[in-house]
Design a protein around this motif. Structure first.
Motif: not given
Lengths: 370, 205, 487
Positions: C238-255
């Protein structure tokens, strides 16, 4: 009719069953006769517009021409191309023909004179008409031939495209009528505007009728949208490889579909079996006669358009469907529902449309109604 | 009596056509059997009194989804030998999934034998609008109790649409697009000119 | 509760969706040229939403006043805490994007809109108190995420990442849905409250299956072992800005969603899921640590690091106590800062032409020519490893403390041992940057937005972060109390 058969000593279930079969025959057989005559009418109108005479040899004024044609194809040999997928090749015209008849089950011919008075009548019509495309697509694929296949592709894309806007148009009609039942929709049009029976007189619904008429032509692949059988490009489209009875079934199915579209125009926008005006003396004429007159009127429009309007190009067809009809019909869904809310259309009729969000068995007045 | 006959007819056809979906060698036949299965499932829905769901099943799945499915499958060039090879290779996985599903079935039957559940809320007090037609009952729930979720589901569809456009739409510079309003606005004197060329000179445009 | 009260509780969601729709129209009319302006507007919208949810957190809102739409949505302090983290992460993903995409002429106006809708979906997830809300929020987030992963559609790796994420994500959604249908079938209701009430006493086999399938589906979304396989490929492609997003926000939401499901819906059946969570936590910690060792791409390394960190977060969940929940939230907040810092630093690694540099070998000797960047990256690595003076240590400390208090001493011990293994690869990156022969590849300059973002993240994870512990801990305690009151 069920009670009639019960008097003959049948149980209720079997009486209902026999009555339904009888009802189906009562609709299907006259419909076939109507199709035969309407083909003749179509050719006569077309000829008249081209300053020709049209069929005039078989029978008085050529009236029996369709029957002669039918006899001819019946006696022909059924040719199945050797590379075709035989079973599907033969099933395809049967599907088209059957589907064309099925939708008539919910069309009301008079007050209560309807084979299946179901409360999802209009959805049933939509469902059945969306099946029509299969006859064409399967024929195109099973023929194992290039032009029929192109035609099948075109048909699939065309019918799906126009079903979308037809759906939105029907939603507007349903919103105003408050029911999916076709008889209820007809009754909702009684004395709609200044004694006129019909939604067409409503300024908000009139543009929808225009779109519905045009979309109906596209949905039945009638001229000017007959791209599936455009003879200048595709020989005869999906019918190219067909002959004899299979060919005739397509012919019959196509005209039965056109008649159905005319009947829907009449039922949804022109008051169905109601007389044009809400004047007591007009109710002396039986309802089915009014319906037939309206169907014939719309068929004349279909013929007229076929005789006078040149065929659309495929990109123009898609543009009209997706870029004009879809947004405009969507806009009208908003306009119509907004108007109905603003005028408290359903308030005195049925407050139950606004149930309590917390206890959904209970009814409350949530402020929408005065 | 007729209901029972109709039920067994529809149920048998659903199962038979579902079997044919996976047994057909030709994927087009598979899709067509799938359509038959949908259709009979709709018939079963009518029998249990859910006519609205039945019609939606036909309109959405048979009328739109399966047509597009057929559309794609018809244009595929499929090597059947290769497909069968894949079938053998994935057979153990298929068996494993089948076993899981059988276990689920057993569980389901066990749960059914344990006694019926009261649906809706644990205490079963909130009965749906019983005396209403299907459409009214569903509409009454969707637009009141489930309004928020209904609207959110709409946004999911919007996101799917944006995604499809983002991933596939390309502005192409080499095509000549038709500009209808420009065409309609054009007048004859802009489009044609009258010239009287001298013999042998040709026309300058 | 009437509609007006419900609508006021979902005001941030309404603002987000309205803003998304309006900005989508702007994007359609103004074209890709307006994407920078739309990004700025989106960040402003996220800030506004943050101000709208903050009061609920500060006042520790809980109880029936926070329930909207007859129990489908819960706007309590717990949801507010998670939402604040999500909005911050979403804002970071918006700020770093334009510079990255504009270089390859791929900045499109739909990017901020998709981020907004993904954030909206995650807001629904963390506020879910009904299986239907849960699923709709999850799908809204996932669909936007699939598209974002494949956003550089002409780049093969990005397209591959999108497809892989989509196929596996759809499978996980299916598993989750299956678990939800079993749960519904055996409890007769979709609301968490109802499920909890129905599952008193011994849990039936079917409901247990439902819980297991739901946990499996959620494990995929938080990338916990054994459902982590997609993470390295998607994070790398994934493009790095998107990876930044994936590694942070969805993780919080899913946890946060997993916490709601386990502690609220299945809160009466802790014994049924505790072993599963313990296994997932230990396996994630170990697999994350071991998998990262051989990596040569820094994005893949950070992907394994995220798997590792999820393991530590799950240790807090295994405790199943308010302290554990509070510790998880603290850890999440610190983890967000570390991840954003790490990925922004990666985004700032560019060669002379401005092309991104991702190989670990290529950043050798970075400390000689990009001193500040190297120092920040080193700090992120030390913090991720949990080396004491940095703030990353605090997160691990509170989680282990909660585990020990809940009597899970062996779990905490193994976790501490694994974090020592994990420290190895973090330190390897630092060694390459500081002690290896300079490769002189990553010499490109970056813009002020990246620098500012990295500075904020670095400041937060520096020892100065300990000034915030009291404040952060108090907020997390309020949020955890709201979660356990709901349960």
């Amino acid at each position: 009719m069920t009670s009639f058969f019960q008097t003959l000593g049948m149980t209720h279930e079997w009486a209902w069953f026999t009555a339904t079969i009888a009802g189906i025959l009562l609709i299907a057989l006259p419909l076939m006769l109507a199709v035969a005559m309407i083909i003749y009418v179509d050719r006569k109108i077309w000829a008249a517009m081209a300053l020709r005479r049209g069929p005039n040899v078989v029978g008085p004024f050529g009236l029996l021409q369709s029957f002669a044609d039918g006899l001819k194809v019946f006696l022909q040999e059924t040719i199945i191309p050797s590379a075709a997928n035989k079973v599907l090749f033969l099933i395809a015209p049967i599907i088209t023909f059957t589907v064309a008849l099925m939708a008539w089950a919910v069309i009301p011919f008079n007050s209560g004179a309807v084979l299946a008075d179901i409360n999802v009548g209009l959805l049933y019509v939509l469902a059945v008409s969306s099946l029509g495309v299969y006859g064409v697509v399967i024929a195109g694929w099973a023929s194992n031939s290039k032009y029929p296949f192109f035609s099948a592709m075109r048909a699939a894309a065309q019918m799906i495209s126009y079903e979308v806007s037809i759906g939105f148009i029907l939603i507007c009609v349903v919103l105003w009528a408050g029911s999916f039942n076709l008889n209820a929709i007809v009754m909702a049009q009684k004395d709609h505007v200044w004694l006129i029976n019909g939604f067409v007189a409503n300024p908000l619904l009139f543009p929808l009728w225009v779109m519905f008429l045009i979309s109906g032509m596209a949905e039945t692949a009638r001229a000017p949208f007959d791209l599936t059988e455009a003879e200048s490009e595709l020989v005869a489209g999906y019918q190219t490889e067909y002959s004899s009875m299979a060919f005739a079934l397509y012919w019959l199915g196509e005209y039965a579909n056109v008649l159905l579209m005319c009947a829907l125009n009449a039922t949804l926008f022109f008051g169905g079996w109601l007389p044009p005006l809400d004047i007591p003396v007009l109710y002396l004429v039986p309802g089915w006669l009014w319906l037939f007159a309206k169907i014939f009127f719309f068929f004349f429009i279909f013929s007229w358009v076929k005789a006078t309007v040149p065929r659309y190009r495929y990109d123009q067809l898609m543009r009209l469907g997706w870029k004009i009809f879809l947004p405009v019909s969507l806009l009208f869904v908003v306009l119509v529902s907004g108007w109905l809310m603003a005028t408290h259309h359903f308030c005195d009729a049925d407050q139950t449309l606004y149930p309590d969000p917390d206890h959904y068995g209970r009814i409350v007045n949530n402020g929408v109604c005065p | 009596m007729i209901q029972v006959l109709a039920f067994y007819l529809f149920a048998t056809l659903v199962i038979a056509s579902a079997v044919f979906v996976i047994m057909s060698r030709n994927p087009v036949h598979s899709v067509l059997w799938l359509i038959v299965a949908f259709f009979n499932a709709a018939g079963l829905m009518v029998l249990v009194g859910a006519e609205f769901i039945a019609m939606l099943l036909v309109i959405v799945y048979v009328g739109a989804v399966a047509v597009l499915f057929l559309f794609v499958v018809m244009m595929l060039d499929i090597d059947f030998a290769e497909l069968r090879a894949g079938f053998i290779r994935n057979f153990p996985l298929g068996i494993a999934i089948a076993l899981v599903l059988v276990a689920e079935l057993v569980l389901g039957i066990g749960a059914e034998r344990a006694g019926a559940l009261k649906l809706g809320t644990p205490d079963g007090t909130a009965a749906p609008l019983m005396d209403r037609s299907n459409i009214e009952a569903i509409g009454a729930l969707l637009y009141s109790r489930y309004l928020f979720l209904f609207e959110s589901a709409g946004i999911i569809l919007l996101v799917a649409m944006i995604g499809a456009i983002v991933l596939t739409h390309r502005e192409r510079s080499d095509t000549r697009r038709q500009n209808i309003s420009k065409q309609v606005k054009r007048r004859p004197d802009e489009a044609t000119i009258n010239v009287k060329p001298e013999v042998g000179k040709g026309v300058q445009l | 509760m009437d509609f007006a009260a419900s609508l006021s509780l979902v005001a941030p969601e309404i603002l987000l969706s309205t803003a998304g729709l309006v900005l989508l129209l702007v994007a359609a009319w103004a074209g890709d040229g307006a994407s920078r302006a739309i990004s700025i507007a989106s960040v402003a919208v996220l800030a506004a939403c943050a101000f709208m949810v903050a009061p609920a957190l500060c006042s520790g809102a809980m109880g029936p006043d926070t329930v909207a739409f007859s129990g489908q949505f819960r706007a309590d302090a717990f949801a507010s805490f998670a939402k604040l983290l999500i909005y911050a992460a979403g804002g970071a993903a918006l700020i770093v994007a334009p510079a990255f995409f504009e270089r390859v002429h791929a900045m499109r106006a739909e990017y901020p809109v998709l981020i907004l809708f993904a954030v909206l979906g995650m807001g629904l997830m963390v506020s879910a108190s009904d299986l239907l809300t849960l699923y709709i929020g999850l799908e809204l987030n996932s669909l936007a995420a699939y598209v974002l992963a494949a956003f550089l559609r002409d780049d093969e790796r990005s397209a591959e990442a999108g497809l892989k994420y989509f196929v596996l994500g759809a499978l996980a959604s299916g598993i989750l849905l299956f678990g939800m249908s079993l749960t519904y079938g055996f409890t007769g209701t979709t609301s968490f409250e109802g499920i909890r009430a129905a599952l008193s006493g011994t849990i039936s086999m079917g409901a247990l299956f439902g819980a297991i399938f739901m946990l499996a589906g959620l494990s995929f979304k938080i990338a916990a072992v054994p459902f982590h396989m997609w993470t390295p490929d998607v994070y790398e492609g994934a493009p790095t800005p998107v990876t930044t997003f994936f590694a942070t926000a969805p993780k919080v939401a899913a946890v946060a969603l997993s916490m709601r499901v386990t502690l609220d819906a299945f809160g009466g059946q802790v014994a049924a899921w505790q072993q599963i969570v313990i296994f997932a936590a230990l396996a994630s910690v170990i697999v994350g640590a071991l998998g990262a060792i051989g990596q040569t791409n820094i994005k893949r390394l950070l992907a394994y690091s995220s798997i590792n960190n999820v393991g530590f977060i799950l240790i807090g969940l295994a405790a199943a106590t308010p302290q554990g929940a509070s510790a998880m939230l603290v850890y999440l907040a610190i983890y967000i800062a570390m991840s954003v810092g790490g990925f922004v630093a990666v985004l700032m690694l560019k060669d002379a032409d401005g092309a991104p540099v991702e190989g670990i070998a290529e950043i050798a000797g970075l400390s000689r020519h990009r001193k500040v960047l190297a120092a920040c990256l080193a700090m992120v690595m030390f913090s991720l490893a949990g080396i004491p003076p940095l703030f990353g240590f605090w997160g691990k400390f509170v989680v282990f403390q909660a585990a020990v208090q809940a009597g899970l001493v062996p779990l905490a011990a193994i976790g501490i041992a694994a974090s020592v293994i994990g420290a190895f690869y973090y330190l390897k990156v630092v060694k390459v940057m500081y002690f290896d022969e300079p490769a002189n590849v990553a010499v490109g300059k970056s813009d002020w937005a990246h620098q500012a973002l990295l500075a904020i993240a670095a400041l937060f994870i520096s020892p100065l972060g300990y000034l915030l512990t009291r404040w952060l801990g108090a907020l997390a305690d309020k949020a955890a109390a709201a979660l356990f009151l709901a349960a």
